[in-house]
Design an enzyme around this catalytic site. Structure first.
Site, PDB file in Angstrom:
ATOM      1  N   HIS A   1      40.896 -39.974  41.866  1.00 57.51           N
ATOM      2  CA  HIS A   1      40.879 -38.645  41.256  1.00 57.51           C
ATOM      3  C   HIS A   1      42.220 -38.342  40.580  1.00 57.51           C
ATOM      4  O   HIS A   1      42.273 -37.973  39.400  1.00 57.51           O
ATOM      5  CB  HIS A   1      40.576 -37.596  42.337  1.00 57.51           C
ATOM      6  CG  HIS A   1      40.453 -36.199  41.812  1.00 57.51           C
ATOM      7  ND1 HIS A   1      39.249 -35.648  41.466  1.00 57.51           N
ATOM      8  CD2 HIS A   1      41.384 -35.252  41.557  1.00 57.51           C
ATOM      9  CE1 HIS A   1      39.443 -34.408  41.020  1.00 57.51           C
ATOM     10  NE2 HIS A   1      40.741 -34.146  41.064  1.00 57.51           N
ATOM     11  N   GLU A   2      43.311 -38.538  41.306  1.00 55.96           N
ATOM     12  CA  GLU A   2      44.637 -38.230  40.739  1.00 55.96           C
ATOM     13  C   GLU A   2      44.978 -39.209  39.611  1.00 55.96           C
ATOM     14  O   GLU A   2      45.683 -38.849  38.657  1.00 55.96           O
ATOM     15  CB  GLU A   2      45.717 -38.248  41.830  1.00 55.96           C
ATOM     16  CG  GLU A   2      45.472 -37.295  43.006  1.00 55.96           C
ATOM     17  CD  GLU A   2      45.171 -35.853  42.613  1.00 55.96           C
ATOM     18  OE1 GLU A   2      45.592 -35.426  41.517  1.00 55.96           O
ATOM     19  OE2 GLU A   2      44.486 -35.154  43.397  1.00 55.96           O
TER      20      GLU A   2
ATOM     21  N   HIS B   1      43.742 -37.721  36.447  1.00 57.40           N
ATOM     22  CA  HIS B   1      44.711 -36.758  35.889  1.00 57.40           C
ATOM     23  C   HIS B   1      45.878 -37.512  35.235  1.00 57.40           C
ATOM     24  O   HIS B   1      46.344 -37.160  34.151  1.00 57.40           O
ATOM     25  CB  HIS B   1      45.264 -35.855  36.998  1.00 57.40           C
ATOM     26  CG  HIS B   1      44.323 -34.788  37.472  1.00 57.40           C
ATOM     27  ND1 HIS B   1      43.754 -33.873  36.629  1.00 57.40           N
ATOM     28  CD2 HIS B   1      43.879 -34.470  38.720  1.00 57.40           C
ATOM     29  CE1 HIS B   1      42.988 -33.030  37.334  1.00 57.40           C
ATOM     30  NE2 HIS B   1      43.044 -33.377  38.600  1.00 57.40           N
TER      31      HIS B   1
ATOM     32  N   GLU C   1      40.441 -31.557  34.593  1.00 60.57           N
ATOM     33  CA  GLU C   1      39.524 -31.868  35.689  1.00 60.57           C
ATOM     34  C   GLU C   1      38.435 -32.837  35.212  1.00 60.57           C
ATOM     35  O   GLU C   1      37.975 -33.684  35.970  1.00 60.57           O
ATOM     36  CB  GLU C   1      38.920 -30.574  36.237  1.00 60.57           C
ATOM     37  CG  GLU C   1      38.301 -30.688  37.607  1.00 60.57           C
ATOM     38  CD  GLU C   1      39.286 -30.990  38.732  1.00 60.57           C
ATOM     39  OE1 GLU C   1      40.520 -30.877  38.527  1.00 60.57           O
ATOM     40  OE2 GLU C   1      38.817 -31.369  39.820  1.00 60.57           O
TER      41      GLU C   1
END
Lengths: 494, 494
Positions: A264-265, A268, A294
């Site tokens: 997830h990170e 980003h 997101e």
């Protein structure tokens, strides 16, 4: 030339933003625990310098003059974003900002304390104060921007997002999920009845999980010469584009929790690492907004990281690093687990949007004044029972007290999460229309096609377009819930 | 009130110094390698903001006005140090600082390249430029401060240090060491002839060395809630008093090298951690200067860390962490090894002062113009043969090219190292006069008496006194080489 003044201002602000970003990431990862008070003083003073320099009255003249200068296309867009930033930063009077900051800090402290005690009665007056201030803020922003109050709040996070566009899409999605959540749970139960879930062995050494995380980060495109992976209490992506700091937290009982956090990170981080370097000191060079950000994290975590094709490639890597062999049939029930729960941040991709829609609806009512804070626990409980069949009436800590957003006066932020999930699904749909064999590439650990598409359509665009326009240019259409619902049906349906 | 303005200025400068210090330490420890260019831009912009704010013309008026205000004792001293800082920062014209900065950066880059190639001829013109600029700087500082040129350079690093006081002390020390180095080497040889040195096993895992280092840091007084230990290419002590960042580097072949580095940096850290918190935003609240700082690091490394009493306590700790049992007779030859060498930073405490005195003598001649840069290699070689019996005539890389100080235009800094060593010995002598059983306490791992004395006499005094006055108040006398020579005789003599 006024544009040159703005350009130079951008460089000064970038240096202060660099310090704020690195000091912020450092605070959560490497700072000694006793360094907190002085760090807070330093951050507050640096933020003050940044605010003073970014809102100086002469900047308004520079922008106005630059708008009449002969500029190239990039510079013209840069001026437009300088104006947007300046307007957003100056539309609140100093007296208001100070009052809001004080109320927010008090309410956050109270929230930390009273949430642990499940004490709604103690918390309610503080939240009432925050909501009153948020209404004031919405009115002030509304007047400065010529937008409806709630739209003006969303505009801070996602330029161009409007209730008039989002509500119909969320309404469709809500109708779909009301039926689909029971279906997905039934499908899951049937599968588990046929073959029970293989439990995780629970002996996953942190150093090995970290190596696995780094291997996956590198494979999906994270530039390890311009970023790093650390540990923090809450996972985040921070730092600056040339030095992106992502974090996770490890449980030795479960390797998927840290790994999915890392993916997830990493999503980003890829956005930050691939923004146009030459624009890094202009507002134009920054990521477009929270929903687009997101969409990038969820693209990597959900569209790639929970895609069965991904696990064809990933399972040998898991075996290599953790010494444990898993089959596709064994791992997917873990990766695709669905469960109705009270807590948004623990929710899976099927139930998560209902948590967001609930908050989106309630916070509009709070801002408009249709709902009083005193009535919030009952309104929350009613919707929670309606959407997910769960009650929070005796448990406000896991109801309207569960998130830090409202105590922090961050109204208008929640929709970004689900807009991001929908935009990620829409981007995946467009990408796989253009590149039908992308699953095969992913199954071989090749992410070049995926990343080239995203670099071209999203990352390199930075803040050139509004959020809806960026999506339309990338995917050929406005936000369309059908892509997200098709994605869920394919992955979780019959 | 003007003092309130200075106080507020101090808080702003402290925030920028906080950012510069943490970003600086972060660069050497945690920054991604590709983050260097943007970090350099940010540091340079922040340093510019600091310089502009610290040298604003109105500050001169505030100081002058504050000097006539009714202030308490601390505030009066604070104003004196505000004036000292302001004078030191404003006595060089901006045009000069820019010219010097550019020349220094060029010369440092050239030095890194040409030292590796042992190319004196290529380096000489750049160093000539630096020396010319250093003479200009000395003249400018001399005029602003009313001091002799070389004294004015030293004044930046150690307020109150003067050639007239230091030269006689260094002359005594040099005379002593000329005879004593051969004696210490002979003593060492006799001991080794009787019992050969036990070699290090060379299998010291880094994580275990780190744990040993942390255990010793904590035992000697490092507050681990307000600081940390990391790895960097060159060991340093950085950060801020509330979050002191020390570093070391590990060799698996030798645990003493990292450990002695940790103890040295811990000495610096104790000074920083124990400065008066309430003054942290005033120049008065900062450590007094480089010689005093070095006296604190050398106190821990040499007076404590190479004291046989220390090793009575430390050996069981070594065994516990590294799984290796050493006797006192086996470890002390490693801890007290003496060797004539070309390289200052590798020198032991017996030969180190000769390296410094050589530089102190030569740099005064360079600044006064009595020595030309073209003649430096021969002058260096002549003194090196005289003091240590070694020649560098064919090896300028390990002669006048070995240190970064001169390429960086840092003239007047070198004496601080040996002044620090002498001050540490003088402090130890005073402390053990007052507390005759301090060795017994150290042998039991109790450092409270040692640290209470240092906190009272040194740390809590911050910048209240000039360097010589601080020493005199702490030890009852001016700098006296006899304490250092007695220390060397006791540890290394017959």
């Amino acid at each position: 030339m006024s544009f040159a003044r703005l350009d130079e201002l951008g460089r000064k602000l970038e240096a202060l933003e660099h310090a704020l970003a690195i000091l912020g990431a450092d605070e959560a990862t490497h700072m000694a625990v006793g360094g907190g008070a002085k760090r807070a003083e330093a951050l507050s003073a640096l933020a003050g310098m940044h605010h003073r320099q970014a809102t100086a009255p002469e900047i308004s003249d520079w922008i106005a003059a630059a708008e009449t200068e002969a500029l190239n296309d990039d510079q013209r867009l840069a001026v437009r974003e300088f104006r947007r930033q300046y307007t957003n930063m100056t539309c609140l009077p100093t007296e208001f900002v100070e009052r809001q900051t004080a109320a927010r800090l008090r309410c956050e402290q109270l929230w930390r304390d009273l949430r642990a005690k499940n004490d709604w009665a103690g918390f309610q007056p503080a939240l009432e104060g925050i909501v009153a201030i948020a209404r004031e803020e919405a009115a002030l922003r509304s007047e400065a921007l010529g937008l409806d109050p709630y739209d003006a709040l969303m505009e801070q996070y996602d330029p161009g997002n409007r209730v008039a566009d989002i509500t119909p899409v969320f309404t469709d999605l809500k109708a779909f999920l009301r039926d689909f959540v029971p279906e997905a749970l039934a499908v899951q139960q049937e599968r588990l009845a046929k073959s029970p879930k293989r439990p995780l062995s629970g002996v996953y050494a942190i150093e090995r999980q970290r190596e696995l995380g780094l291997a996956m980060m590198g494979a999906v495109g994270f530039d390890l010469t311009r970023g790093s992976l650390s540990v923090s209490h809450h996972p985040f992506c921070g730092g600056v584009p040339s030095d992106v700091r992502i974090t996770t937290r490890y449980k030795t009982s479960d390797f998927l929790s840290a790994l999915m956090g890392v993916l997830h990170e990493t999503g980003h981080a890829l956005y930050e690492q691939n923004l146009p370097e030459a624009w890094s000191h202009w507002p134009l060079g920054k990521a477009r907004g929270m929903a687009v950000h997101e969409s990038q994290s969820l693209f990597v975590e959900k569209q790639l990281g929970r895609n069965p094709a991904f696990w064809q490639w990933a399972l040998p890597l898991v075996e290599q690093h953790l010494g444990e062999r898993w089959s596709m049939e064994e791992i997917l029930p873990h990766v695709h687990h669905v469960e109705r729960g009270l807590i948004r941040v623990d929710a899976d991709e099927v139930t998560y949007p209902l948590h967001v829609i609930l908050r989106y609806e309630l916070e509009q009512e709070l801002i408009s004044g249709r709902l009083a804070v005193a009535d919030l626990p009952e309104a929350w409980d009613a919707r929670m029972r309606d959407y997910l069949g769960l009650s929070t009436i005796d448990n406000p800590a896991d109801g309207p007290m569960q998130d830090v957003h409202w105590p922090s006066a961050a109204f208008g932020y929640f929709p970004s999460y689900t807009l991001g999930a929908m935009m990620a699904a829409q981007q995946w749909a467009a990408l796989s229309r253009e590149h039908p064999s992308v699953d095969d590439e992913i199954a071989r650990g090749h992410f070049e096609t995926v990343n080239a598409w995203r670099r071209d359509k999203i990352w390199s665009q930075a803040s050139r377009w509004s959020t809806p326009d960026l999506l339309e240019r990338a995917t050929g259409e406005r936000l369309n819930a059908a892509h997200f619902t098709a994605h869920l049906k394919k992955r979780y349906g019959r």
